[in-house]
Design an enzyme around this catalytic site. Sequence first.
Site, short mmCIF file in Angstrom:
data_model
loop_
_atom_site.label_atom_id
_atom_site.label_comp_id
_atom_site.label_asym_id
_atom_site.label_seq_id
_atom_site.Cartn_x
_atom_site.Cartn_y
_atom_site.Cartn_z
N CYS A 144 -16.02 3.03 -26.82
CA CYS A 144 -17.33 3.69 -26.88
C CYS A 144 -17.89 3.96 -25.50
O CYS A 144 -18.91 3.38 -25.09
CB CYS A 144 -18.28 2.83 -27.71
SG CYS A 144 -17.66 2.64 -29.37
N TYR A 155 -0.86 -1.98 -12.08
CA TYR A 155 -2.31 -1.96 -12.35
C TYR A 155 -2.61 -1.39 -13.74
O TYR A 155 -3.57 -0.64 -13.92
CB TYR A 155 -3.05 -1.21 -11.22
CG TYR A 155 -2.70 -1.76 -9.86
CD1 TYR A 155 -3.18 -3.00 -9.47
CD2 TYR A 155 -1.84 -1.09 -9.00
CE1 TYR A 155 -2.81 -3.56 -8.24
CE2 TYR A 155 -1.46 -1.64 -7.77
CZ TYR A 155 -1.97 -2.87 -7.40
OH TYR A 155 -1.60 -3.41 -6.19
N GLY A 193 0.77 -1.24 0.00
CA GLY A 193 0.00 0.00 0.00
C GLY A 193 0.80 1.28 0.00
O GLY A 193 0.20 2.37 -0.07
#
Length: 391
Positions: A343, A372, A237
């Site tokens: 889209c 990520y 973290g």
Amino acid sequence: MEYINNELCLGPLKKPLLPLVANYMRPIYVYDLDFIAQRFNAMAAALKGVRLFYAMKANSNPGVLQKLKSLGAGADVVSLGEIKRALECGFQPQDIVYSGVGKTKFEISEALKLGIYQINVESLPELERIGKIAREMGKKAAVALRLNPDVDIKTHPYIATGLKDNKFGMELSLVPALVDCLKSFTDSISLVGVSLHLGSQMLEFSGYEEALQRLKKVFLQLKKEFPDLKKFDFGGGLGIFYDRADLELEESLLRQYAEITLRTLADLNCELQSEPGRWLVAHCGALITQVQYIKETSAKTFVIVDAGMNHLIRPSLYEASHRIEPLKKGPAAAVVDVVGPICESSDFFAKERSLTTVQEGDFLAIMDSGAYGYSMASIYNLQELPLEVCI
Ligand SMILES: Cc1ncc(COP(=O)(O)O)c(C=O)c1O
């Protein structure tokens, strides 16, 4: 990141990115393995004596995993797929910590068959499930309890995990029930550790310190009844900056984080573990994309690129703002939105961003996307996945 002769270079060794697009086909994630080594070594030095289990959800590219393995990392995994990838890349079962809230019966029995080092348990029913499966298999599962100290680390709500309304970990009030359960499975479960993970992008540590203090008390209580308890896993973290390159400040935050951790837990005389992801790999990767169109409307200028939210979802999902740099430095800046081909109106990388003037065919690097990025990519709109290159 630096420009040499107007060409963008990545990492401390200033590796040029322009050669990578010589035969460009589609967006490319590029990872600088020397930069990853530098980050890993800095963290290992600051957290001396702590075993680092790299959270491979951040980036499970085989080259990245092999590099981290060669540097001495273990792996923190959250699925059987990640276990298999880790093993393929040279990690041994004894290098792997298995976290995650939704482990299936099949995944648990496979983990036990393989002899995974430690299973971080996230609920009472999961503990019971592990106990029963291990008993049937005649095995003894080494587990750590992921406990949830209910402190707020002030990050994006989607990446906070240590609050009582999060699905992760277990409330401290559940400890007596966990103890009863553990006592009914002494033949098939060995309690070896406690763990916590408060969330991602932590840049301030008062909540973290409080959480360590709370979990330390629980560790000491549990230790009286479970002599095998000897590991304290303080999660991952640690945050990074996405809006600027300030590695020195990040390293000083790392030292602060390490000092708090080691000071708070010193007198436990136990084995310390951590599960860092983003801090090790985010800066070491960039997503290279090609400008397709410059679209002017009465309200805006859109730079439409061939990468989309399916390749890098962080801006859409977390409103994350990544720096965007042209591979070749151009003249004067214009204020533009950088968007992809998907889209969805949420398919953007930057809004109202001042960017060097670019033209159709130019290449841009979306910086700090080594964590990520590809690992969260999809084929939405049946777009192909990006390529990956380690340099
Ligand atoms: C249990 C666990 N450990 C470690 C990590 C890694 O976090 P970070 O990449 O922020 O270091 C995560 C991220 O979601 C996690 O869920």
